[in-house]
Write an enzyme that holds these catalytic residues in place. Structure first.
Site, mmCIF file in Angstrom:
data_model
loop_
_atom_site.group_PDB
_atom_site.id
_atom_site.type_symbol
_atom_site.label_atom_id
_atom_site.label_comp_id
_atom_site.label_asym_id
_atom_site.label_seq_id
_atom_site.Cartn_x
_atom_site.Cartn_y
_atom_site.Cartn_z
ATOM 1 C CE1 TYR A 1 -3.573 2.668 0.556
ATOM 2 C CE2 TYR A 1 -2.292 3.338 2.472
ATOM 3 C CZ TYR A 1 -3.308 3.570 1.573
ATOM 4 O OH TYR A 1 -4.067 4.716 1.671
ATOM 5 C CE LYS B 1 -3.205 5.562 -1.630
ATOM 6 N NZ LYS B 1 -4.200 6.261 -2.469
ATOM 7 C CB THR C 1 -13.885 6.111 3.704
ATOM 8 O OG1 THR C 1 -12.546 5.591 3.618
ATOM 9 C CG2 THR C 1 -13.850 7.631 3.609
#
Length: 238
Positions: free
Chosen positions: A113, A117, A150
């Site tokens: 991850y 990014k 989220t």
């Protein structure tokens, strides 16, 4: 508002989306690259890419490149077209493994991850360099939305989920608050003509030192072109 389907984990879907969008013959003034997954178990996209790298980064890389001509045509000297890419503070701890971008040797959800990014930041800086070299009226900036409440966190450990549920109201931004810097980058007069910026809380700030490595930016761009099957026209530029 009009919806067009696009699966960022599928190179075929991205190309089909671009065809449908271009058929409308409309202008393109703002492109926001916002899709993402986080800490998913090791798995691949339909094209065989590690999912974090394939969806978070390569999907946006291909989409942006296929739409660059429309963005260039839509931008003017007084009103540049704008590309906004959503990264994360996680990029500060990310490491780009050029010899193993698919994390085949040693898979870590956190590492994959963070790498995706970091790749988005490197991509944005290289893209802005190329846009400037071509004299394009298009700017590219990268945004850190902060920690936002989220469904992105659905793959974290249950203990973290419980902690998030208990503290989200205090430490997490709402989706509306998380979108504010992206909106700022997209429409603020203060950002007119400004590219190659890393933005957090609607302010320009410094990204990870490694993200400014121009040689690494070039190498990632070239390798990305090979992976998604487009020509590296940038190789002819400095």
């Amino acid at each position: 508002v009009e919806f067009l389907y696009c699966d960022l984990a599928s190179m075929k879907s991205i190309r089909q989306f671009v065809q449908r969008f271009k058929a409308k013959n409309c202008s393109l003034h703002v492109l926001v690259n916002n899709a993402g997954v986080m800490l998913v178990p090791e798995r691949k996209t339909e094209d065989g890419f590690e999912e974090h790298f394939g969806l978070n980064y390569l999907g946006h890389f291909l989409l942006t490149n296929l739409l660059l001509d429309m963005l260039t045509q839509s931008g003017t000297h007084s009103h540049n077209a704008r590309i906004i890419t959503v990264s994360s503070a996680t990029h500060y701890v990310g490491k780009l493994h050029l010899n193993d971008l698919q994390s085949r040797c040693s898979y870590s959800p956190h590492g994959a991850y963070a790498q995706s990014k970091l790749a988005l930041v490197l991509f944005t800086y290289r893209l802005q360099h190329l846009l400037t070299a071509n004299g394009s009226h298009v700017t590219a900036n990268v945004v850190d939305p902060g920690v936002v409440n989220t469904e992105l966190y659905k793959h974290v450990f249950w203990v973290v989920k419980v902690a998030k549920w208990m503290t989200a109201w205090l430490f997490f931004k709402t989706p509306e608050e998380g979108a504010s810097t992206t909106i700022y980058a997209a429409v603020s007069p203060e950002m007119e003509g400004a590219g190659g910026c890393y933005l957090y809380n609607e302010e320009r700030t410094k990204s990870a030192d490694i993200a400014y490595d121009e040689e690494l930016q070039r190498k990632l761009w070239t390798e990305s072109c090979k992976m998604v099957g487009i020509s590296d026209e940038a190789s002819r530029l400095p």
